[in-house]
Design an enzyme around this catalytic site. Structure first.
Site, PDB file in Angstrom:
ATOM      1  N   LYS A 182       0.849  -1.191   0.000  1.00 52.74           N
ATOM      2  CA  LYS A 182       0.000   0.000   0.000  1.00 52.74           C
ATOM      3  C   LYS A 182       0.889   1.246   0.000  1.00 52.74           C
ATOM      4  O   LYS A 182       1.763   1.396   0.850  1.00 52.74           O
ATOM      5  CB  LYS A 182      -0.904   0.040   1.237  1.00 52.74           C
ATOM      6  CG  LYS A 182      -2.138  -0.831   1.125  1.00 52.74           C
ATOM      7  CD  LYS A 182      -3.068  -0.565   2.302  1.00 52.74           C
ATOM      8  CE  LYS A 182      -4.338  -1.368   2.208  1.00 52.74           C
ATOM      9  NZ  LYS A 182      -5.255  -1.094   3.349  1.00 52.74           N
ATOM     10  N   GLU A 229       0.491  -1.404  16.486  1.00 51.18           N
ATOM     11  CA  GLU A 229       0.211  -2.165  15.271  1.00 51.18           C
ATOM     12  C   GLU A 229       0.464  -3.658  15.485  1.00 51.18           C
ATOM     13  O   GLU A 229      -0.217  -4.498  14.892  1.00 51.18           O
ATOM     14  CB  GLU A 229       1.061  -1.647  14.113  1.00 51.18           C
ATOM     15  CG  GLU A 229       0.495  -0.416  13.426  1.00 51.18           C
ATOM     16  CD  GLU A 229      -0.731  -0.726  12.576  1.00 51.18           C
ATOM     17  OE1 GLU A 229      -0.965  -1.906  12.258  1.00 51.18           O
ATOM     18  OE2 GLU A 229      -1.452   0.222  12.225  1.00 51.18           O
ATOM     19  N   LYS A 268       0.446 -10.666   8.501  1.00 52.65           N
ATOM     20  CA  LYS A 268       0.031  -9.755   7.436  1.00 52.65           C
ATOM     21  C   LYS A 268       0.361 -10.327   6.062  1.00 52.65           C
ATOM     22  O   LYS A 268      -0.433 -10.192   5.121  1.00 52.65           O
ATOM     23  CB  LYS A 268       0.695  -8.391   7.612  1.00 52.65           C
ATOM     24  CG  LYS A 268       0.216  -7.381   6.577  1.00 52.65           C
ATOM     25  CD  LYS A 268       0.663  -5.973   6.850  1.00 52.65           C
ATOM     26  CE  LYS A 268       0.052  -5.004   5.840  1.00 52.65           C
ATOM     27  NZ  LYS A 268       0.460  -3.596   6.084  1.00 52.65           N
ATOM     28  N   GLU A 292      -7.229  -5.761  -1.356  1.00 48.06           N
ATOM     29  CA  GLU A 292      -8.257  -5.467  -0.349  1.00 48.06           C
ATOM     30  C   GLU A 292      -9.682  -5.535  -0.899  1.00 48.06           C
ATOM     31  O   GLU A 292     -10.487  -4.613  -0.771  1.00 48.06           O
ATOM     32  CB  GLU A 292      -8.005  -4.091   0.291  1.00 48.06           C
ATOM     33  CG  GLU A 292      -8.698  -3.929   1.642  1.00 48.06           C
ATOM     34  CD  GLU A 292      -8.256  -2.694   2.396  1.00 48.06           C
ATOM     35  OE1 GLU A 292      -9.118  -1.868   2.690  1.00 48.06           O
ATOM     36  OE2 GLU A 292      -7.054  -2.573   2.688  1.00 48.06           O
ATOM     37  N   ARG A 308      -8.432  -8.638   3.437  1.00 44.20           N
ATOM     38  CA  ARG A 308      -7.399  -7.668   3.814  1.00 44.20           C
ATOM     39  C   ARG A 308      -7.975  -6.472   4.558  1.00 44.20           C
ATOM     40  O   ARG A 308      -7.271  -5.816   5.335  1.00 44.20           O
ATOM     41  CB  ARG A 308      -6.618  -7.202   2.580  1.00 44.20           C
ATOM     42  CG  ARG A 308      -5.437  -6.314   2.949  1.00 44.20           C
ATOM     43  CD  ARG A 308      -4.484  -6.063   1.807  1.00 44.20           C
ATOM     44  NE  ARG A 308      -3.406  -5.188   2.232  1.00 44.20           N
ATOM     45  CZ  ARG A 308      -2.361  -4.841   1.494  1.00 44.20           C
ATOM     46  NH1 ARG A 308      -2.240  -5.315   0.264  1.00 44.20           N
ATOM     47  NH2 ARG A 308      -1.429  -4.039   1.958  1.00 44.20           N
TER      48      ARG A 308
END
Length: 356
Positions: free
Chosen positions: A140, A182, A224, A234, A238
């Protein structure tokens, strides 16, 4: 050192995690295919680590482009400057951009690489814990607009991720803990045993004990990587990685990207999502308390500022990229390790957890 492989359809790349990796140029230089390299960094990181990186670029036609530090500099204007730097060095289709910095540098450099000649290689060299465990993995990239965070971007996978834990020694504690948020998020989404491991190792993690740190980073990246392999762009699963993000991004935007670090917004957002899940009867309140206890033990914020009206936060949440056809679509959970996508959440329920 540990290696996590991100495996996609017809492509794969390594995430190397351990000490001394920036200086191990034989490893990462092999991922550079051409002779042109542009290193994108910021004015805080470059004085610390650019020298070590430059030693591995000998013999290549390389240059450096620096931006100012901070989320407010993740802009189209700075993308334009990176592209101009690529043009000035005559970068060809086999050129490579190296992102040396945190999430802002990685997102901006990766987006610039995606734009130059419709896509050239880039390598992530994350220098914050947050970027090591989140933004550097998965492809991303993007920039912010005044209207919201990461509204413009592209999916563009790196050639490699070089997560050198030695750089974390100079990371301020607040920035370090933003990255820990995270890590907690990954466990909260889909890995209850990892969440229990974090509860058992919270003190060692907060103290940056190397062995625990490498293990935590590797486990989060592996989780991930699995999700990204199944849903790169996504379209479904995701989106689960955004637990807490709809709330968190709205809080960051309301504060002009200067009040909260991204990981702090995510920590608060996870708590709000957990409370909303309990309020909707989806999850036991005890799991919210379990999340709260871990975040507080790690020294992370868990309450939104009252400086911004709940109605304003809700307005900003409507711009979230997960929403479809005007319908609010949130990532909530059934409890620790069991996140799910929930469409059509009522405004009143959201305002209830926001205190509006």
């Amino acid at each position: 050192m540990q290696t996590v492989d991100v495996e996609l359809a017809g492509r794969e790349y390594p995430v190397w995690i351990g000490p001394g990796l920036i200086g191990d140029s034989a490893r990462w230089r092999a991922r550079i295919r051409g002779r042109h390299v542009l290193v994108v960094s910021n004015t805080t990181v470059a004085p610390l680590y650019l020298g070590a990186l430059e030693q591995g670029l000998e013999g290549l036609a390389w240059s450096t482009h620096l931006i100012d530090d901070g989320e407010t500099h993740k802009t189209f204007a700075n993308v334009g400057k990176v592209l101009e730097a690529l043009a000035a060095m005559g970068a060809t289709r086999d050129a490579c951009v190296i992102a040396l910095g945190g999430g802002v540098v990685g997102d901006l450099a990766g987006f610039s690489a995606a734009c130059w000649m419709r896509g050239i290689d880039f390598i992530q060299v994350p220098t914050t814990l947050l970027s090591m465990v989140d933004s550097s993995v998965g492809g991303k990239t993007g920039v912010n607009l005044p209207a919201g965070k990461n509204l413009v971007g592209a999916f563009h996978q790196p050639r490699a991720v070089v997560a050198d834990i030695d750089v974390l020694r100079t990371l301020p504690q607040r920035e370090f803990l933003a990255g820990v948020a995270e890590i907690v998020k990954g466990a909260a989404i889909g890995d209850e045993p990892f969440f229990a491991w974090l509860e058992a190792n919270a003190d060692a993690l907060a103290a940056r004990e190397p062995g625990v740190l490498v293990e935590a980073i590797a486990r989060k990246c592996a989780y991930k990587a699995g999700v990204v392999a199944r849903d790169e762009t996504e379209q479904g699963e995701r989106a689960l990685l955004n637990l807490g993000h709809t709330f968190g991004h709205a809080l960051e935007t309301a504060g002009g990207y200067s009040e909260l670090l991204h990981g702090e917004g995510v920590a608060i957002g996870m708590v709000l999502a957990a409370r909303l899940s309990a309020q909707l009867g989806m999850a036991p309140a005890a799991d919210t308390e379990r999340l709260l206890a871990l975040l507080r033990r790690l020294g992370l914020p868990t309450q939104p500022s009252r400086a911004h009206p709940a109605s304003r936060i809700l307005e900003l949440m409507r711009l979230d990229k997960k929403n479809t056809a005007g319908t609010m679509r949130l990532i909530l959970w059934r409890g620790v390790g069991r996140a799910e996508i929930v469409p059509g959440v009522a405004d009143d329920a959201i305002l209830g957890v926001l205190g509006g």
